[in-house]
Design a protein around this motif. Structure first.
Motif, PDB file in Angstrom:
ATOM      1  N   GLN A 132      -6.985  -2.677 -14.278  1.00 40.38           N
ATOM      2  CA  GLN A 132      -7.326  -2.878 -12.873  1.00 40.38           C
ATOM      3  C   GLN A 132      -6.088  -2.950 -11.988  1.00 40.38           C
ATOM      4  OE1 GLN A 132     -10.318  -2.563 -11.582  1.00 40.38           O
ATOM      5  NE2 GLN A 132     -11.016  -2.130 -13.676  1.00 40.38           N
ATOM      6  N   LEU A 133      -5.024  -3.511 -12.505  1.00 37.27           N
ATOM      7  CA  LEU A 133      -3.785  -3.590 -11.727  1.00 37.27           C
ATOM      8  C   LEU A 133      -3.206  -2.195 -11.479  1.00 37.27           C
ATOM      9  CD1 LEU A 133      -1.666  -5.312 -10.349  1.00 37.27           C
ATOM     10  CD2 LEU A 133      -0.524  -5.601 -12.560  1.00 37.27           C
ATOM     11  N   ILE A 161      -4.916   0.621 -11.433  1.00 35.25           N
ATOM     12  CA  ILE A 161      -5.823   1.290 -10.493  1.00 35.25           C
ATOM     13  C   ILE A 161      -5.517   0.855  -9.067  1.00 35.25           C
ATOM     14  CG2 ILE A 161      -8.218   1.459  -9.729  1.00 35.25           C
ATOM     15  CD1 ILE A 161      -9.041   1.337 -12.679  1.00 35.25           C
ATOM     16  N   ARG A 162      -5.331  -0.445  -8.860  1.00 33.58           N
ATOM     17  CA  ARG A 162      -5.025  -0.939  -7.510  1.00 33.58           C
ATOM     18  C   ARG A 162      -3.723  -0.348  -6.992  1.00 33.58           C
ATOM     19  NH1 ARG A 162      -6.689  -6.001  -9.475  1.00 33.58           N
ATOM     20  NH2 ARG A 162      -4.534  -6.755  -9.524  1.00 33.58           N
ATOM     21  N   LYS A 163      -2.714  -0.286  -7.856  1.00 34.88           N
ATOM     22  CA  LYS A 163      -1.422   0.248  -7.432  1.00 34.88           C
ATOM     23  C   LYS A 163      -1.522   1.744  -7.141  1.00 34.88           C
ATOM     24  CE  LYS A 163       1.731  -1.822  -7.003  1.00 34.88           C
ATOM     25  NZ  LYS A 163       2.358  -2.429  -5.778  1.00 34.88           N
ATOM     26  N   HIS A 174      -4.168   3.386  -6.131  1.00 31.89           N
ATOM     27  CA  HIS A 174      -4.911   3.553  -4.886  1.00 31.89           C
ATOM     28  C   HIS A 174      -4.062   3.149  -3.685  1.00 31.89           C
ATOM     29  CE1 HIS A 174      -9.186   3.501  -6.848  1.00 31.89           C
ATOM     30  NE2 HIS A 174      -8.527   4.621  -7.061  1.00 31.89           N
ATOM     31  N   GLU A 175      -3.299   2.079  -3.833  1.00 34.22           N
ATOM     32  CA  GLU A 175      -2.454   1.612  -2.730  1.00 34.22           C
ATOM     33  C   GLU A 175      -1.387   2.649  -2.380  1.00 34.22           C
ATOM     34  OE1 GLU A 175       1.270  -1.453  -2.280  1.00 34.22           O
ATOM     35  OE2 GLU A 175      -0.363  -2.043  -3.613  1.00 34.22           O
ATOM     36  N   LYS A 199     -11.220   3.968  -0.250  1.00 32.36           N
ATOM     37  CA  LYS A 199     -12.518   3.802  -0.915  1.00 32.36           C
ATOM     38  C   LYS A 199     -13.613   3.413   0.076  1.00 32.36           C
ATOM     39  CE  LYS A 199     -14.825   1.281  -4.633  1.00 32.36           C
ATOM     40  NZ  LYS A 199     -15.960   0.876  -3.775  1.00 32.36           N
ATOM     41  N   HIS A 218      -6.894  10.285  -9.152  1.00 29.06           N
ATOM     42  CA  HIS A 218      -6.842   9.094  -8.304  1.00 29.06           C
ATOM     43  C   HIS A 218      -8.239   8.669  -7.855  1.00 29.06           C
ATOM     44  CE1 HIS A 218      -2.533   9.996  -8.165  1.00 29.06           C
ATOM     45  NE2 HIS A 218      -2.390   8.725  -7.824  1.00 29.06           N
ATOM     46  N   GLY A 273     -11.412   5.032 -10.513  1.00 34.71           N
ATOM     47  CA  GLY A 273     -12.109   3.918  -9.883  1.00 34.71           C
ATOM     48  C   GLY A 273     -13.512   3.741 -10.426  1.00 34.71           C
TER      49      GLY A 273
END
Length: 734
Positions: A447-448, A450-452, A454-455, A461, A619, A623
């Motif tokens: 999850q970390l 994925i967050r990075k 996406h950021e 999203k 990317h 998610g």
């Protein structure tokens, strides 16, 4: 089958490759067709080819508006000092990571003239990375001397050009020492020199800067950092010379030299007086007029960090600064005036309003006599060297007199490293310092990551669908082609797509096909479409931003290389987003719409993705979307391979994510698709060459291990097909 290599990790093996011939899309198949000959396109969508740039520009302008709101809150001296320090730290943070090493300066020749002499000089900015320059020293002047650093614009000969020599030699006549040096990609520091004539084998200085500089963005660096560092090391050299007064160092230059001037002066406090010429505008006016320019003008994520041109002066305040502009420059004069107006606020708060001045004269992107004389007078005043500021006639030095190296290029004289070699050390450092470098850490930190991803990519999203517009049907013998576009709330463009299905409406599995050329390639092969329909699939073909009917056709910029606008890439970088992030956001909106349709089995979706579009797709797919099977054809093996390849293909930098390599790479994202089915066919390096079996085993070791850890080995297949003529379609994989 002769001529093929197969690596099997589970499941049934099929050998085929999807290959289609691109044709111009007919008006009938255009989603934007109004079915009326005299007005063939929806009137409000006639500029759909500008949508990618428009979207990036809108994001940039919104961030700049937020910055303006912050600026409006600054009032007193302490506010402005704190602001200047903070924005400098954010924008130039990576420059502070560079380490000073011995300059190993060497004078290669001395040229004697009646009133001055020239020391042609080499020094090392980084170990093995040389800067070539010339120190002009007036004779019979009291020592130590004030010194002006001269930065050249985008001329292949750099400071040897007549327009630059005129300023340099006039300053020398007025009692200044002048150090002029070659920026990378210019003069004797070409990054892609031909062996015979020392001419650039690429596209001239502007394109050299962009082509060599763009990969740095993947590391969270930019060419800006390295051009600043060259200036820092030049100041170090001048400060070591007894003939130079290191308390009286100034800097000036025009165009690209104005860029360097403003950046170096903003970063290094040893610059007492700075006069950037024909560069300063505002980023609002830049985006509105000519768009982002080549690589050195685009610090990593600068607008996202709150940067605008005025900050180059806020960082310097209260030191003397002269903004030099012309009324008809392609760098907007309105932007220059607005920047000057804002910069006055920090200088006024620091009780130094007299230290910030602006001159402008009638002219284009050029150095006018009036402006040059203003520059002479500025340095005479602020470097304590008063005299007559009138311009004098000068006798040009011959190019051979200002030749620093024996061969005319540092790369052949000293076997100097190029920017590419320098980048390898930073790549080692960035990748070696990543937190998630083992399969176990990738799994544990899913999850970390994925967050990075996406950021950094700018993935949105939260886009909400405003409406889905149905624009017609094209009939074929055994299937129909339905045409749509999606309007999103707060989205300034629409996303077109086509849905192909049989005439009987019932719930069917869905095949999504993605390609950087858009939907047209697929539509040109109706025999393949028939096969997918017969296998029970409906087919969805979108044109994501920059592709197909949304292809960028109107804006190229000053660095349009191999069919790709680096300037759009740089605009996305400035705004803290990426083309991959924009395209993946488009895809997510389409996916959300799919969930609403009763004729699509949303639990049975297969995605087929071709070429550089694989980066954008990954990317999206890491998610929440539930894609049952993913087939990647010719995916780029890794972002790292771009920065490890001197002559990479520009198509792969197009969908690369600035800053990504600090945290993740494409194999990480492919690993995160587990436990869904993943088939990778003929992965390529950044030259577009298909990997061999050994290379593929090494490059995809993490993906294999993560699938193994998730007990999904049978869901992963890596396939090589060495026969490039195989082009049968992919129906057997479905």
């Amino acid at each position: 089958m002769p001529g093929k290599t197969v690596i099997r990790f589970g499941g049934i093996l099929f050998i085929s490759l999807f290959g289609l011939v691109a044709n111009a899309q007919s008006d009938q198949l255009s989603v934007f067709n109004t079915h009326r000959e005299e007005s063939p396109v929806w009137l409000t969508l006639t500029s759909h080819n500008e949508s990618l740039y428009r979207h990036i520009s809108k994001r940039a302008l919104s961030l700049l508006d937020q910055r303006d709101s912050l600026i409006a809150t600054l009032t007193d001296k302490s506010d402005w000092i704190s602001y200047g320090q903070n924005i400098k730290k954010r924008v130039f943070e990576k420059v502070g990571d560079f380490k000073k090493t011995p300059l190993n300066a060497k004078i290669t020749s001395t040229i004697q003239k009646k009133d001055f002499y020239v020391e042609n000089t080499i020094l090392e900015s980084f170990p093995g990375f040389y800067v070539t320059g010339s120190l002009f020293v007036p004779k019979d002047q009291e020592k130590p001397l004030p010194c002006v650093i001269y930065c050249s614009g985008h001329s292949e000969t750099a400071y040897r050009d007549e327009v630059y020599q005129r300023v340099i030699l006039n300053l020398v006549k007025k009692g200044f020492a002048v150090f002029a040096f070659d920026p990378v990609g210019q003069g004797e520091r070409l990054q892609y020199p031909e062996k015979l004539d020392n001419a650039s084998s690429k596209w001239g200085p502007t394109a050299e800067h962009s082509y060599a500089g763009a990969p740095y963005l993947l590391l969270g660096h930019s060419l800006t950092d390295f051009m600043i560092w060259d200036g820092v090391r030049v100041i170090d050299y001048l400060s070591s010379l007894p003939i130079i007064d290191n308390t009286r160092i100034g800097i000036t230059g025009r165009s690209g030299g104005g860029t360097q001037t403003a950046l170096i002066a903003a970063y290094d406090e040893r610059i007492q007086a700075s006069a950037p010429e024909c560069y300063i505008t505002s980023l609002q006016r830049l985006f509105e007029s000519i768009g982002p320019q080549d690589a050195e003008q685009n610090p990593y994520s600068a607008i996202k960090y709150g940067f605008n041109h005025a900050d180059l002066f806020h960082m310097r305040a209260p030191k003397p600064t002269l903004m030099v502009s012309t009324t008809n420059d392609f760098f907007s004069i309105q932007g220059a005036r607005e920047t000057f107006s804002e910069a006055q606020k920090s200088y006024l708060a620091l009780n130094a309003s007299e230290n910030l001045t602006m001159v402008e004269s009638l002219g284009k992107h050029e150095s006018t006599k009036e402006n040059r004389e203003s520059v002479y007078a500025f340095f005479q005043k602020h470097l304590d060297n008063e005299g007559n500021s009138d311009e004098e006639s000068i006798e040009l030095l011959a190019p051979e007199e200002l030749r620093v190296t024996t061969t005319g290029q540092i790369s052949t004289t000293l076997k100097s490293n190029t920017m590419f070699e320098v980048m390898q050390n930073f790549t080692d450092s960035v990748i070696g310092g990543r937190e998630f470098e083992t399969p176990k850490k990738v799994v544990d930190n899913r999850q970390l990551i994925i967050r990075k991803a996406h950021e950094l990519s700018g993935y949105e999203k939260g886009r909400r669908i405003k409406s889905v517009v149905f624009t017609g049907i094209e009939a074929r013998k055994n299937f129909k082609i339905e045409k749509y576009f999606i309007q999103g709330n707060n989205l300034d463009y629409v996303v077109p797509f086509i849905l192909i299905k049989p005439y009987r409406d019932y719930k069917r599995p869905l095949l999504i096909y993605l390609d950087s050329n858009g939907k047209n390639d697929f539509l040109s092969d109706e025999s393949s479409i028939e096969k997918y329909i017969e296998k029970g699939y409906s087919i969805l073909l979108p044109d994501l931003s920059g592709c197909g009917e949304l292809a960028n056709l109107n804006f190229e910029g000053d660095s349009y290389l191999e069919g790709y606008s680096y300037n759009i890439l740089f605009g996305a970088n400035l705004s803290g987003t990426s083309i991959a992030g924009i395209q993946s956001s488009d895809l997510n909106m389409i996916y959300d719409y799919i969930q609403q349709r009763e004729d699509i089995d949303s639990r049975n979706i297969t995605a087929v993705v071709n070429g550089e579009m694989c980066s954008s797709y990954l990317h999206f797919a890491i998610g929440e979307p539930k894609i049952k099977k993913t087939i990647l054809i010719n995916p780029l093996v890794s972002y790292e391979n771009i920065v490890r390849t001197r002559d990479y293909n520009s198509r792969y930098i197009w969908t690369a994510v600035p800053g990504a390599l600090q945290y993740y790479d494409l194999p990480y994202l492919e690993s995160l698709l587990t436990p869904t089915e993943l088939i990778i066919i003929d992965p390529v390096n950044s030259k577009g060459e298909v990997l061999d079996a050994v290379q593929m085993n090494v490059q995809y070791s993490m993906v294999k291990e993560v699938y193994k850890r998730n007990r999904a080995t049978n869901k992963l297949e890596l396939i090589l097909i060495n026969d490039k003529n195989v082009a049968h379609g992919i129906e057997k994989y479905l």
